[in-house]
Design an enzyme around this catalytic site. Structure first.
Site, short mmCIF file in Angstrom:
data_model
loop_
_atom_site.label_atom_id
_atom_site.label_comp_id
_atom_site.label_asym_id
_atom_site.label_seq_id
_atom_site.Cartn_x
_atom_site.Cartn_y
_atom_site.Cartn_z
N ARG A 41 55.10 -32.74 -46.23
CA ARG A 41 55.18 -31.30 -46.09
C ARG A 41 54.98 -30.86 -44.65
O ARG A 41 55.57 -29.90 -44.21
CB ARG A 41 54.10 -30.63 -46.95
CG ARG A 41 54.30 -30.82 -48.43
CD ARG A 41 53.14 -30.29 -49.20
NE ARG A 41 51.96 -31.08 -48.88
CZ ARG A 41 50.82 -31.04 -49.51
NH1 ARG A 41 50.65 -30.20 -50.50
NH2 ARG A 41 49.81 -31.81 -49.17
N SER A 52 49.43 -29.11 -55.86
CA SER A 52 48.87 -28.90 -57.20
C SER A 52 47.59 -28.10 -57.13
O SER A 52 47.34 -27.22 -57.96
CB SER A 52 48.59 -30.25 -57.87
OG SER A 52 49.78 -30.95 -58.11
N LYS A 82 37.13 -38.35 -60.60
CA LYS A 82 37.58 -36.96 -60.48
C LYS A 82 38.08 -36.44 -61.82
O LYS A 82 38.93 -37.06 -62.45
CB LYS A 82 38.70 -36.91 -59.43
CG LYS A 82 39.01 -35.54 -58.93
CD LYS A 82 40.01 -35.65 -57.78
CE LYS A 82 40.41 -34.28 -57.28
NZ LYS A 82 41.43 -34.37 -56.24
N HIS A 127 56.99 -31.67 -56.13
CA HIS A 127 57.01 -33.05 -56.62
C HIS A 127 58.37 -33.37 -57.25
O HIS A 127 58.97 -34.41 -57.00
CB HIS A 127 55.96 -33.27 -57.71
CG HIS A 127 54.55 -33.18 -57.27
ND1 HIS A 127 53.63 -32.40 -57.95
CD2 HIS A 127 53.87 -33.77 -56.26
CE1 HIS A 127 52.45 -32.53 -57.36
NE2 HIS A 127 52.58 -33.34 -56.32
#
Length: 159
Positions: free
Chosen positions: A90, A127, A41, A17
């Site tokens: 990615r 993460s 969440k 990040h």
């Protein structure tokens, strides 16, 4: 003033990040890091903790602002006169999803999305993966900034 936003949950922020944020900060006059609030969440870190960690690790750039948001990212952009979203990619699988989001955001508001290929060093990094490895006692010191490692280590000590 050229503005862009780097959105995400950042639970926690990783070196991947940070690489994207740093690169965006060299391209734009002002970069907002928008920390997404997802009421459904439960994160490892509270929103305020994430914001503080991000502020610490981006302080050296001087042109990064960190705020939380909920709802549509394009509304966040409109409220702050931000014409561009910067996202790291990615893998090809990221592109499939992110392209749909970019087209929707542009259709809703005209906000453009710029994709920055992730540094190959961080191409596997997320993460979720950091949290999983750290939970099982694995070494993530090379994957997150030192402040985040300290916070992560402390958080995982709690029963």
């Amino acid at each position: 003033m050229r503005r862009a936003v780097c959105p995400g949950s950042f639970d926690p922020i990783t070196n991947g990040h940070l690489d994207i944020i740093a690169r965006a900060s060299s391209l734009y006059d002002e970069v907002y890091v928008a920390v997404m609030i997802n009421q459904a969440k439960k994160g490892l870190f509270e929103i305020e903790e994430r914001i503080e960690l991000i502020r610490q690790v981006t302080a050296e750039y001087g042109n990064v602002r960190v705020e939380s948001f909920h709802g549509l990212l394009v509304d966040f952009c409109k409220q702050r006169d931000i014409p561009a979203i910067v996202k790291g990619l990615r893998a090809v699988s990221d592109f499939d999803y992110e392209l749909q989001m970019a087209q929707m955001n542009n259709g809703l508001s005209g906000v453009e999305t710029l994709f920055i290929p992730t540094n190959p060093t961080y191409s596997f990094l997320s993460s979720s993966l950091v949290k999983e490895v750290a939970t099982w006692g694995g070494d993530v010191s090379h994957l997150v900034p030192p402040q985040v490692l300290a916070a992560l280590t402390e958080r995982l000590k709690r029963p």
